[in-house]
Design a protein around this motif. Structure first.
Motif, short mmCIF file in Angstrom:
data_model
loop_
_atom_site.label_atom_id
_atom_site.label_comp_id
_atom_site.label_asym_id
_atom_site.label_seq_id
_atom_site.Cartn_x
_atom_site.Cartn_y
_atom_site.Cartn_z
N UNK A 1 2.61 5.26 -4.01
CA UNK A 1 1.34 4.69 -4.44
C UNK A 1 1.36 3.18 -4.24
N UNK A 2 0.22 2.57 -4.48
CA UNK A 2 0.13 1.11 -4.41
C UNK A 2 1.16 0.53 -5.37
N UNK A 3 1.89 -0.49 -4.92
CA UNK A 3 2.98 -1.05 -5.71
C UNK A 3 2.93 -2.57 -5.73
N UNK A 4 3.40 -3.13 -6.83
CA UNK A 4 3.63 -4.57 -6.90
C UNK A 4 4.91 -4.87 -6.13
N UNK B 1 0.82 -1.21 0.00
CA UNK B 1 0.00 0.00 0.00
C UNK B 1 0.86 1.26 0.00
N UNK B 2 0.27 2.35 -0.46
CA UNK B 2 0.96 3.65 -0.45
C UNK B 2 1.36 3.99 0.99
N UNK B 3 2.36 4.79 1.12
CA UNK B 3 2.91 5.25 2.40
C UNK B 3 3.64 4.17 3.19
N UNK C 1 7.40 -1.98 -7.35
CA UNK C 1 7.32 -1.30 -8.63
C UNK C 1 5.97 -0.65 -8.86
N UNK C 2 6.02 0.52 -9.52
CA UNK C 2 4.80 1.25 -9.87
C UNK C 2 5.11 2.15 -11.06
N UNK C 3 4.36 1.98 -12.12
CA UNK C 3 4.43 2.88 -13.27
C UNK C 3 5.86 3.06 -13.79
N UNK C 4 6.58 1.96 -13.91
CA UNK C 4 7.92 2.00 -14.47
C UNK C 4 9.01 2.39 -13.49
N UNK C 5 8.67 2.69 -12.26
CA UNK C 5 9.65 3.05 -11.24
C UNK C 5 9.76 1.91 -10.23
N UNK C 6 10.97 1.67 -9.72
CA UNK C 6 11.19 0.61 -8.74
C UNK C 6 11.98 1.16 -7.56
#
Length: 147
Positions: free
Chosen positions: A73-76, A47-49, A100-105
């Motif tokens: 944000x929510x991340x894998x 989860x985010x945060x 990972x989220x939206x191409x960022x890790x």
């Protein structure tokens, strides 16, 4: 290098749910099941945060200050780690994960608290017949693995 030999004991499959937190949920489970040593595999959502320790701000400092990032944000997530008891016989999780989220890790240690987003899958492979334990290292103050 130091080493210790162990055998595989019990195998546990955990489904973490929305709001469960790493490391607390896994450490409590290990205590309840009397797991003294294990390897841990983790996959799921964070989860985010949630907070990730990404290394010391200054690796050359005598007392390095950990740098902590919050997930924006929510991340894998995927991670691997170990459980070993400390000097007080309390199971302590050391889990490093990539988020990972939206191409960022972001990759780091989960010790500051990862909140599960909907589902987290954890496999715990208990290690038996090992003397490995976490002990405070006087030189660094870190709780290091001794085998």
């Amino acid at each position: 290098m130091q080493y210790s030999e162990a055998s595989i004991g019990r195998i546990f499959i955990l489904r973490l749910e929305n709001g469960d937190q790493i490391p607390g949920t896994i450490e409590k489970f290990a205590k309840d099941k009397q797991i003294g040593s294990a390897t841990v595999l983790f996959i799921g959502g964070a989860d985010k945060d949630s907070k990730v320790v990404v290394g010391p701000e200054d690796g050359s400092a005598k007392d390095p200050i950990p740098q902590v990032n919050e997930l924006i944000g929510v991340s894998e997530a995927v991670g691997v780690g170990t459980i070993f008891v400390n000097e007080d016989e309390i199971p302590k999780l050391h889990l490093h994960s990539a988020f990972g989220r939206d191409g960022e890790t972001v990759t780091g240690c989960t010790r500051e608290g990862i909140d599960i987003w909907h589902i987290g899958e954890v496999i715990i492979l208990e290690l038996i017949n090992s003397s490995a334990q976490r002990r405070i290292d006087p030189a660094t103050g870190f709780e290091l693995l001794e085998v």
